[in-house]
Design a protein around this motif. Structure first.
Motif, PDB file in Angstrom:
ATOM      1  N   LEU A 173      -1.565  -5.398  -8.715  1.00  0.00           N
ATOM      2  CA  LEU A 173      -2.050  -4.020  -8.208  1.00  0.00           C
ATOM      3  C   LEU A 173      -3.627  -4.055  -8.629  1.00  0.00           C
ATOM      4  CD1 LEU A 173      -1.184  -1.185  -7.485  1.00  0.00           C
ATOM      5  CD2 LEU A 173      -1.479  -0.384  -9.847  1.00  0.00           C
ATOM      6  N   HIS A 174      -4.503  -3.695  -7.435  1.00  0.00           N
ATOM      7  CA  HIS A 174      -6.034  -3.706  -7.547  1.00  0.00           C
ATOM      8  C   HIS A 174      -6.510  -2.404  -7.848  1.00  0.00           C
ATOM      9  CE1 HIS A 174      -5.608  -7.815  -6.556  1.00  0.00           C
ATOM     10  NE2 HIS A 174      -6.805  -8.091  -6.181  1.00  0.00           N
ATOM     11  N   ILE A 175      -5.882  -1.328  -7.127  1.00  0.00           N
ATOM     12  CA  ILE A 175      -6.429  -0.020  -7.127  1.00  0.00           C
ATOM     13  C   ILE A 175      -5.389   1.008  -7.389  1.00  0.00           C
ATOM     14  CG2 ILE A 175      -7.608   1.872  -5.761  1.00  0.00           C
ATOM     15  CD1 ILE A 175      -8.678  -0.304  -3.998  1.00  0.00           C
ATOM     16  N   LEU A 176      -5.523   1.864  -8.662  1.00  0.00           N
ATOM     17  CA  LEU A 176      -4.755   2.915  -8.828  1.00  0.00           C
ATOM     18  C   LEU A 176      -5.326   4.123  -9.124  1.00  0.00           C
ATOM     19  CD1 LEU A 176      -2.006   3.815 -10.146  1.00  0.00           C
ATOM     20  CD2 LEU A 176      -2.769   2.881 -12.441  1.00  0.00           C
ATOM     21  N   ASN A 177      -4.906   5.267  -8.629  1.00  0.00           N
ATOM     22  CA  ASN A 177      -5.551   6.278  -8.817  1.00  0.00           C
ATOM     23  C   ASN A 177      -4.681   7.468  -9.142  1.00  0.00           C
ATOM     24  OD1 ASN A 177      -6.937   8.914  -8.515  1.00  0.00           O
ATOM     25  ND2 ASN A 177      -7.567   8.662  -6.459  1.00  0.00           N
ATOM     26  N   ILE A 178      -4.665   7.990 -10.452  1.00  0.00           N
ATOM     27  CA  ILE A 178      -3.986   8.893 -10.827  1.00  0.00           C
ATOM     28  C   ILE A 178      -4.777  10.283 -11.410  1.00  0.00           C
ATOM     29  CG2 ILE A 178      -1.879   7.521 -11.593  1.00  0.00           C
ATOM     30  CD1 ILE A 178      -3.165   6.916 -14.260  1.00  0.00           C
ATOM     31  N   GLY A 179      -5.908  10.283 -10.801  1.00  0.00           N
ATOM     32  CA  GLY A 179      -6.544  11.722 -11.026  1.00  0.00           C
ATOM     33  C   GLY A 179      -5.693  12.913 -10.544  1.00  0.00           C
ATOM     34  N   LEU A 180      -6.353  14.135 -11.084  1.00  0.00           N
ATOM     35  CA  LEU A 180      -5.890  15.315 -10.718  1.00  0.00           C
ATOM     36  C   LEU A 180      -4.535  15.371 -11.049  1.00  0.00           C
ATOM     37  CD1 LEU A 180      -7.979  16.035  -7.379  1.00  0.00           C
ATOM     38  CD2 LEU A 180      -7.637  17.607  -9.394  1.00  0.00           C
ATOM     39  N   ASN A 181      -3.915  15.065 -12.195  1.00  0.00           N
ATOM     40  CA  ASN A 181      -2.616  15.477 -12.920  1.00  0.00           C
ATOM     41  C   ASN A 181      -2.652  16.140 -13.879  1.00  0.00           C
ATOM     42  OD1 ASN A 181      -0.305  13.958 -10.849  1.00  0.00           O
ATOM     43  ND2 ASN A 181      -1.866  12.659 -10.826  1.00  0.00           N
ATOM     44  N   LEU A 219      -6.493  -5.299 -11.947  1.00  0.00           N
ATOM     45  CA  LEU A 219      -7.073  -3.867 -11.676  1.00  0.00           C
ATOM     46  C   LEU A 219      -8.152  -4.004 -11.455  1.00  0.00           C
ATOM     47  CD1 LEU A 219      -5.221  -1.145 -11.047  1.00  0.00           C
ATOM     48  CD2 LEU A 219      -6.183  -0.574 -13.164  1.00  0.00           C
ATOM     49  N   ARG A 220      -8.804  -3.588 -10.483  1.00  0.00           N
ATOM     50  CA  ARG A 220     -10.348  -3.317 -10.168  1.00  0.00           C
ATOM     51  C   ARG A 220     -11.111  -1.869 -10.340  1.00  0.00           C
ATOM     52  NH1 ARG A 220      -8.365  -8.403  -8.957  1.00  0.00           N
ATOM     53  NH2 ARG A 220      -9.685  -9.812  -7.879  1.00  0.00           N
ATOM     54  N   GLU A 221      -9.929  -0.906  -9.823  1.00  0.00           N
ATOM     55  CA  GLU A 221     -10.514   0.465  -9.759  1.00  0.00           C
ATOM     56  C   GLU A 221      -9.178   1.258 -10.414  1.00  0.00           C
ATOM     57  OE1 GLU A 221     -11.873   1.804  -6.216  1.00  0.00           O
ATOM     58  OE2 GLU A 221     -12.888  -0.146  -5.747  1.00  0.00           O
ATOM     59  N   ILE A 222      -9.543   2.178 -11.376  1.00  0.00           N
ATOM     60  CA  ILE A 222      -8.583   3.272 -11.783  1.00  0.00           C
ATOM     61  C   ILE A 222      -9.343   4.615 -11.956  1.00  0.00           C
ATOM     62  CG2 ILE A 222      -9.171   2.844 -14.027  1.00  0.00           C
ATOM     63  CD1 ILE A 222      -6.181   3.513 -14.661  1.00  0.00           C
ATOM     64  N   THR A 229       9.344  -2.484  -9.544  1.00  0.00           N
ATOM     65  CA  THR A 229       9.988  -3.524  -8.799  1.00  0.00           C
ATOM     66  C   THR A 229       9.008  -3.958  -7.748  1.00  0.00           C
ATOM     67  OG1 THR A 229      11.250  -2.140  -7.401  1.00  0.00           O
ATOM     68  CG2 THR A 229      12.401  -2.674  -9.484  1.00  0.00           C
ATOM     69  N   LEU A 230       8.043  -3.076  -7.218  1.00  0.00           N
ATOM     70  CA  LEU A 230       7.190  -3.467  -6.200  1.00  0.00           C
ATOM     71  C   LEU A 230       6.024  -4.260  -6.383  1.00  0.00           C
ATOM     72  CD1 LEU A 230       7.044   0.525  -4.954  1.00  0.00           C
ATOM     73  CD2 LEU A 230       8.678  -1.111  -4.297  1.00  0.00           C
ATOM     74  N   GLN A 231       6.611  -5.404  -6.491  1.00  0.00           N
ATOM     75  CA  GLN A 231       5.606  -6.425  -6.872  1.00  0.00           C
ATOM     76  C   GLN A 231       4.437  -6.751  -6.075  1.00  0.00           C
ATOM     77  OE1 GLN A 231       6.157  -8.055 -10.197  1.00  0.00           O
ATOM     78  NE2 GLN A 231       7.168  -6.380 -10.519  1.00  0.00           N
ATOM     79  N   LYS A 232       4.432  -6.637  -5.001  1.00  0.00           N
ATOM     80  CA  LYS A 232       3.484  -6.899  -4.085  1.00  0.00           C
ATOM     81  C   LYS A 232       2.366  -5.596  -3.797  1.00  0.00           C
ATOM     82  CE  LYS A 232       5.723 -10.273  -1.148  1.00  0.00           C
ATOM     83  NZ  LYS A 232       6.146 -10.706   0.276  1.00  0.00           N
ATOM     84  N   LEU A 233       2.760  -4.681  -4.737  1.00  0.00           N
ATOM     85  CA  LEU A 233       1.888  -3.530  -4.411  1.00  0.00           C
ATOM     86  C   LEU A 233       0.345  -3.919  -4.997  1.00  0.00           C
ATOM     87  CD1 LEU A 233       2.724  -0.767  -3.251  1.00  0.00           C
ATOM     88  CD2 LEU A 233       2.871  -0.078  -5.593  1.00  0.00           C
ATOM     89  N   PHE A 234      -0.463  -3.552  -3.940  1.00  0.00           N
ATOM     90  CA  PHE A 234      -1.917  -3.827  -4.244  1.00  0.00           C
ATOM     91  C   PHE A 234      -2.690  -2.445  -4.473  1.00  0.00           C
ATOM     92  CE2 PHE A 234      -6.143  -3.836  -2.450  1.00  0.00           C
ATOM     93  CZ  PHE A 234      -6.969  -5.226  -2.807  1.00  0.00           C
ATOM     94  N   TRP A 247       0.724  -1.136  -0.131  1.00  0.00           N
ATOM     95  CA  TRP A 247       0.008   0.010  -0.030  1.00  0.00           C
ATOM     96  C   TRP A 247       0.946   1.197  -0.029  1.00  0.00           C
ATOM     97  CZ3 TRP A 247      -1.566   4.156   3.090  1.00  0.00           C
ATOM     98  CH2 TRP A 247      -2.775   4.647   2.956  1.00  0.00           C
ATOM     99  N   LEU A 248       0.838   2.202  -1.065  1.00  0.00           N
ATOM    100  CA  LEU A 248       1.669   3.346  -1.315  1.00  0.00           C
ATOM    101  C   LEU A 248       0.683   4.629  -1.564  1.00  0.00           C
ATOM    102  CD1 LEU A 248       4.353   4.631  -1.473  1.00  0.00           C
ATOM    103  CD2 LEU A 248       4.547   3.900  -3.870  1.00  0.00           C
ATOM    104  N   ASP A 249       0.862   5.407  -0.624  1.00  0.00           N
ATOM    105  CA  ASP A 249      -0.070   6.547  -0.752  1.00  0.00           C
ATOM    106  C   ASP A 249       0.788   7.839  -0.953  1.00  0.00           C
ATOM    107  OD1 ASP A 249      -1.852   8.586  -1.057  1.00  0.00           O
ATOM    108  OD2 ASP A 249      -3.209   7.846   0.788  1.00  0.00           O
ATOM    109  N   LEU A 250       0.950   8.403  -2.137  1.00  0.00           N
ATOM    110  CA  LEU A 250       1.807   9.706  -2.319  1.00  0.00           C
ATOM    111  C   LEU A 250       0.807  10.645  -3.035  1.00  0.00           C
ATOM    112  CD1 LEU A 250       4.507   7.599  -4.416  1.00  0.00           C
ATOM    113  CD2 LEU A 250       4.515   8.729  -2.338  1.00  0.00           C
TER     114      LEU A 250
END
Length: 260
Positions: free
Chosen positions: A122-130, A145-148, A95-100, A78-81
């Motif tokens: 990866l199940h959830i990817l949020n790249i909005g507001l860029n 991927l379930r949600e983008i 390389t972060l192969q376990k990232l969900f 889980w990575l939140d930036l």
């Protein structure tokens, strides 16, 4: 007195002690390192000594760059930036192969590295507001991927490889300058990618949608006529209403990522 070069905000210095004190045990027993809202301007290298954490939250800071050393966080799920000043991502993020869960919302990204396609879990990817004008076709390799979230960018098209991802349940593409927004939204809705629904005015509906809503309204009126009068208003939490402009906010995406 000689004038020096203008400097940006210095930001808070994160020490190893501060970082260790910011580790919490998450609901599923993992280690969660929370350095959000700390006024950080530079990625704190001291946290590389804590690379065995499962979750890392660096959101709502002023970080401009993520170093390649992020690859040391091999256990990261889980990575939140979100809400930083990021203009690019390192290739090492692949390389972060376990990232969900990966949240990059509200930054200054103009491109995405091809290496994102390597995040097979990866199940959830949020790249909005860029500031993205396009997204890589290779994101179609993210078969889990379930949600983008792609909202509030400068996108004019979505690759078919992304729209047809086999497990995708939700795709938010609101407020992008698509050449034919109506047709694009109809296409996305036809493959049942958008699930969140909101109330709209009758003037915003097409003929078929308006007819459907009127039918639901008639059913509702009949039900109310059959129900004994009460001072308490009836509520119908399961009643679905037509889509209008997206109202998904950042907090929803953040909370979703913490669900099992």
């Amino acid at each position: 007195m000689a004038k020096g070069k203008a400097k940006g905000p210095k930001g808070k210095k994160i020490t190893l002690k501060i970082a260790k004190n910011s580790i919490r045990v998450s609901f599923d027993g993992g280690l969660h390192l929370d350095l959000s809202k700390m006024g950080i301007t530079t990625f704190p290298n001291c946290i590389l000594k804590l690379a065995d954490v499962d979750e890392l939250d660096l959101s709502r800071n002023m970080i401009r760059k993520i170093p390649s050393s992020i690859e040391k966080f091999q256990k990261l799920r889980w990575l939140d930036l979100h809400s930083n000043q990021l203009e690019e991502l390192p290739k090492a993020i692949g390389t972060l192969q376990k990232l969900f869960y990966l949240n990059l919302c509200n930054n200054k990204l103009t491109t995405l590295p091809e290496e994102l396609k390597l995040l097979k879990n990866l199940h959830i990817l949020n790249i909005g507001l860029n500031c993205l004008e396009s997204i890589p076709i290779s994101l179609g390799a993210l078969s889990e991927l379930r949600e983008i979230g792609l909202f509030d960018n400068a996108l004019t098209t979505i690759p078919n490889s992304v729209e047809t991802l086999p497990k995708l349940k939700k795709m938010n593409v609101e407020r992008n300058p698509f050449p034919d927004s109506a047709n694009h939204e109809e296409c996305v809705d036809s493959i049942k990618r958008i699930e969140t629904l909101y109330l709209v005015q009758e003037k915003d509906l097409c003929h078929s949608c308006l007819k459907t809503c009127q039918g639901e309204k008639d059913k509702l009126n009949k039900l109310m006529n059959m129900t004994p009068s009460s001072s308490k208003k009836l509520t119908f939490p399961s009643l679905l209403t037509p889509n209008s402009s997206a109202k998904d906010n950042q907090e929803e995406w953040r909370v979703r990522g913490k669900q099992p």
